[in-house]
Design a protein around this motif. Structure first.
Motif, PDB file in Angstrom:
ATOM      1  N   ALA A  24       0.842  -1.206   0.000  1.00  0.00           N
ATOM      2  CA  ALA A  24       0.000   0.000   0.000  1.00  0.00           C
ATOM      3  C   ALA A  24       0.868   1.244   0.000  1.00  0.00           C
ATOM      4  CB  ALA A  24      -0.934  -0.007   1.201  1.00  0.00           C
ATOM      5  N   GLY A  27       1.925   2.183  -3.251  1.00  0.00           N
ATOM      6  CA  GLY A  27       0.867   2.662  -4.135  1.00  0.00           C
ATOM      7  C   GLY A  27       0.024   1.592  -4.785  1.00  0.00           C
ATOM      8  N   ASP A  28       0.221   0.323  -4.413  1.00  0.00           N
ATOM      9  CA  ASP A  28      -0.595  -0.746  -4.989  1.00  0.00           C
ATOM     10  C   ASP A  28      -2.024  -0.665  -4.486  1.00  0.00           C
ATOM     11  OD1 ASP A  28       1.539  -1.698  -6.372  1.00  0.00           O
ATOM     12  OD2 ASP A  28       1.859  -3.470  -5.135  1.00  0.00           O
ATOM     13  N   ALA A  29      -2.974  -0.884  -5.382  1.00  0.00           N
ATOM     14  CA  ALA A  29      -4.392  -0.858  -5.023  1.00  0.00           C
ATOM     15  C   ALA A  29      -4.858  -2.203  -4.490  1.00  0.00           C
ATOM     16  CB  ALA A  29      -5.231  -0.469  -6.233  1.00  0.00           C
ATOM     17  N   GLY A  30      -4.025  -3.203  -4.568  1.00  0.00           N
ATOM     18  CA  GLY A  30      -4.372  -4.532  -4.074  1.00  0.00           C
ATOM     19  C   GLY A  30      -3.301  -5.527  -4.466  1.00  0.00           C
ATOM     20  N   THR A  31      -3.230  -6.605  -3.708  1.00  0.00           N
ATOM     21  CA  THR A  31      -2.217  -7.629  -3.927  1.00  0.00           C
ATOM     22  C   THR A  31      -2.920  -8.962  -4.115  1.00  0.00           C
ATOM     23  OG1 THR A  31      -0.703  -6.402  -2.503  1.00  0.00           O
ATOM     24  CG2 THR A  31      -0.140  -8.684  -2.955  1.00  0.00           C
ATOM     25  N   ARG A  63     -11.041  -7.220  -3.391  1.00  0.00           N
ATOM     26  CA  ARG A  63     -11.640  -6.709  -4.624  1.00  0.00           C
ATOM     27  C   ARG A  63     -11.516  -7.812  -5.658  1.00  0.00           C
ATOM     28  NH1 ARG A  63      -8.945  -4.637  -8.935  1.00  0.00           N
ATOM     29  NH2 ARG A  63      -7.068  -4.277  -7.700  1.00  0.00           N
ATOM     30  N   ASP A  65     -11.691  -9.275  -9.474  1.00  0.00           N
ATOM     31  CA  ASP A  65     -11.506  -8.888 -10.870  1.00  0.00           C
ATOM     32  C   ASP A  65     -11.490 -10.179 -11.685  1.00  0.00           C
ATOM     33  OD1 ASP A  65     -10.968  -7.669 -13.260  1.00  0.00           O
ATOM     34  OD2 ASP A  65      -8.910  -7.103 -12.766  1.00  0.00           O
ATOM     35  N   SER A  72      -6.246  -5.821   0.159  1.00  0.00           N
ATOM     36  CA  SER A  72      -5.616  -4.609   0.681  1.00  0.00           C
ATOM     37  C   SER A  72      -5.876  -4.544   2.180  1.00  0.00           C
ATOM     38  CB  SER A  72      -6.154  -3.360  -0.028  1.00  0.00           C
ATOM     39  OG  SER A  72      -7.560  -3.281   0.126  1.00  0.00           O
TER      40      SER A  72
END
Length: 138
Positions: A24, A27-31, A63, A65, A72
């Motif tokens: 985070a 800057g990652d929006a999710g892992t 999240r 996808d 996160s």
């Protein structure tokens, strides 16, 4: 609700939380689960098992996808730990209590072990107190 101290008492879950914090900060929006597996070097079923516990404790957000899930960090539940810990710092340091900086690097093995011991002790103490209240009819 799951006891937060039981959740963070596990070293693998703390490693996952630290990884999500570091990502985070980058800057990652999710892992993804695959990224966690690759970075921590543990099996996918183990990561999934720990992520389920972290989701139930609301320490991670997910999240979707397509077929992939991205995780996160959600730090709000850790306020319970903060509320529990702060009085000890105040008692130990008084007005000279140090500012607490959040770590973005994994803890050294000795510190990680100490954190695990404290987490287990806190969970054990909670269990003893809860059982005492039950016996007293409270």
């Amino acid at each position: 609700m799951t006891d937060i101290f039981d959740v963070i008492a596990d070293g693998t879950r703390r490693d996952i939380l630290q990884l999500l914090l570091r990502r985070a900060e980058e800057g990652d929006a999710g892992t993804s689960v695959g990224q966690i597996v690759a970075e921590l070097g543990i099996s996918q079923p183990t990561v999934s098992k720990h992520l389920k516990v972290l989701r139930e404790a609301e320490l991670v957000n997910v999240r979707e996808d397509g077929q992939r899930r991205f995780y996160s960090l959600s730090v709000e539940p850790l306020s319970v730990v903060d509320d529990w810990l702060v009085p000890f710092l105040v008692d130990a340091y008084g007005d000279a209590a140090p500012d607490i900086a959040y770590l973005s690097q994994p803890l050294p093995d000795s510190a990680a072990h100490a954190a695990e011991v404290v987490g287990r002790a806190a969970a054990s103490a909670k269990h003893v107190v809860a059982n005492a209240f039950k016996r007293l009819g409270g």
